[in-house]
Scaffold this active site. Sequence first.
Site, short mmCIF file in Angstrom:
data_model
loop_
_atom_site.label_atom_id
_atom_site.label_comp_id
_atom_site.label_asym_id
_atom_site.label_seq_id
_atom_site.Cartn_x
_atom_site.Cartn_y
_atom_site.Cartn_z
CE LYS A 286 -3.96 -2.10 -0.05
NZ LYS A 286 -3.56 -3.50 -0.15
C1 LIG Z 1 -9.99 -3.11 -1.54
C2 LIG Z 1 -9.34 -3.83 -0.40
N1 LIG Z 1 -10.04 -4.02 0.72
C3 LIG Z 1 -9.50 -4.64 1.78
C4 LIG Z 1 -8.21 -5.11 1.75
C5 LIG Z 1 -7.69 -5.88 2.92
O1 LIG Z 1 -6.57 -5.35 3.52
P1 LIG Z 1 -5.52 -6.29 4.27
O2 LIG Z 1 -4.77 -7.05 3.25
O3 LIG Z 1 -4.67 -5.32 5.02
O4 LIG Z 1 -6.29 -7.18 5.19
C6 LIG Z 1 -7.44 -4.92 0.62
C7 LIG Z 1 -6.05 -5.38 0.58
O5 LIG Z 1 -5.33 -5.40 -0.36
C8 LIG Z 1 -8.01 -4.26 -0.50
O6 LIG Z 1 -7.32 -4.07 -1.63
#
Ligand SMILES: Cc1ncc(COP(=O)(O)O)c(C=O)c1O
Length: 383
Positions: free
Chosen positions: A189
């Site tokens: 990110k």
């Molecule tokens: C659109 C979206 N929502 C939620 C998430 C979930 O985040 P995490 O991987 O930190 O759990 C991501 C992760 O890439 C994402 O791209």
Amino acid sequence: MIDIAMDKFIPVCEPLLAGNELKYVTEAVETGWISSSGKFVTQFEGQFAAYSDCKFGVAVCNGTIALHLALLALGIGKDDEVIIPTFTMIASAFAVCYSGAKPVFVDADKDTWNIDVTKIEEKITPKTKAIMPVHIFGKMCDMDAIKALADKYHLYIIEDAAEAHGALYKGKKAGSFSDIAAFSFFANKNITTGEGGMVITNNKEVYDRARYFKNVCFPLDGPRNYQHDDIGYNYRMSNVVAAIGLAQVEKADDYRAMRIRNHELYKNYLADVPGIIFQSEPEEGCMDVCWMNTIVIDPVKYGHNKDELIAHLKENGIDTRLLFTGMHKQKAMKDFGCDCSGEYPVCEWLTENGFYLPSGSGLKINEIDSICKLIRDFYSRHI
Ligand SMILES: Cc1ncc(COP(=O)(O)O)c(C=O)c1O
């Protein structure tokens, strides 16, 4: 153009830790503040919320549970429905499932690749409690249209802003449009803590509920007498992780500018290659933060399909990633009882023809140049 040496591998995304990360982590370790108590957690929450034009932040272990916490904080659960785009990372849907509510899917818009706001209303039922717009690849959804629907039907908005740190819609930051918004700080990110997440809100009551559920429902103000009135969760972020987060927020605008620069270079270098499609440009007053440089291939115009191009890039040391498969295509969603019938042509077109190119903030200009040269030359080869 400068060629990439054959032994050079360009990953799809490397984290950039170019500020006070080591200094703050060292401080956390040296002072022994390594659990979820500690000044870096509070500072990271405050500074990231402020960066996103919100009053309150609650740091958690990842973006998936940030979404779950957002749903919990709004009291969404069994027998409720939440409208989400089918073209999203599965975490958006899973979080709704964890809450006990049902995800309901809407296709993507063919230009923005975000939720198609013209198709939301037909999915609203008496059970609908919230709309979860996902700002795909760092481009803000049409928040005016979503807000109008939410007002009309008295629905909550939960922004899944996992990919959109610092993005703007008509001058306002991602995360500041909703009752509560969730971010991810996964290693790829724009702002990262390796693993991590946060919910942000302007609503004190929602903020308190998020803090409550995050910390196994210990009473917020009462004594720690180990009496728990609700089922809670341990979603706490450690002070060591928050130390990295704070250092990242300090550089947030720099990292955002680097991602946007990468995107502009890709667009310039590939502008005259037939059959390469990018996400649409931001509207007036909006800013996309270009989390991942995604291209969709028109195989007829380009002369090769996306799998052939991916294989060609791989042979030349360039890492890529496929795009999301729609939620309506997921066995997990069918088994959960979601309605997976209906047509989702835009999502399926994206899945079938799109992929990510290397996108890390620290990518070099000559690396982007060389990647684009490979894409351009591969096109010429079919003529
Ligand atoms: C659109 C979206 N929502 C939620 C998430 C979930 O985040 P995490 O991987 O930190 O759990 C991501 C992760 O890439 C994402 O791209």
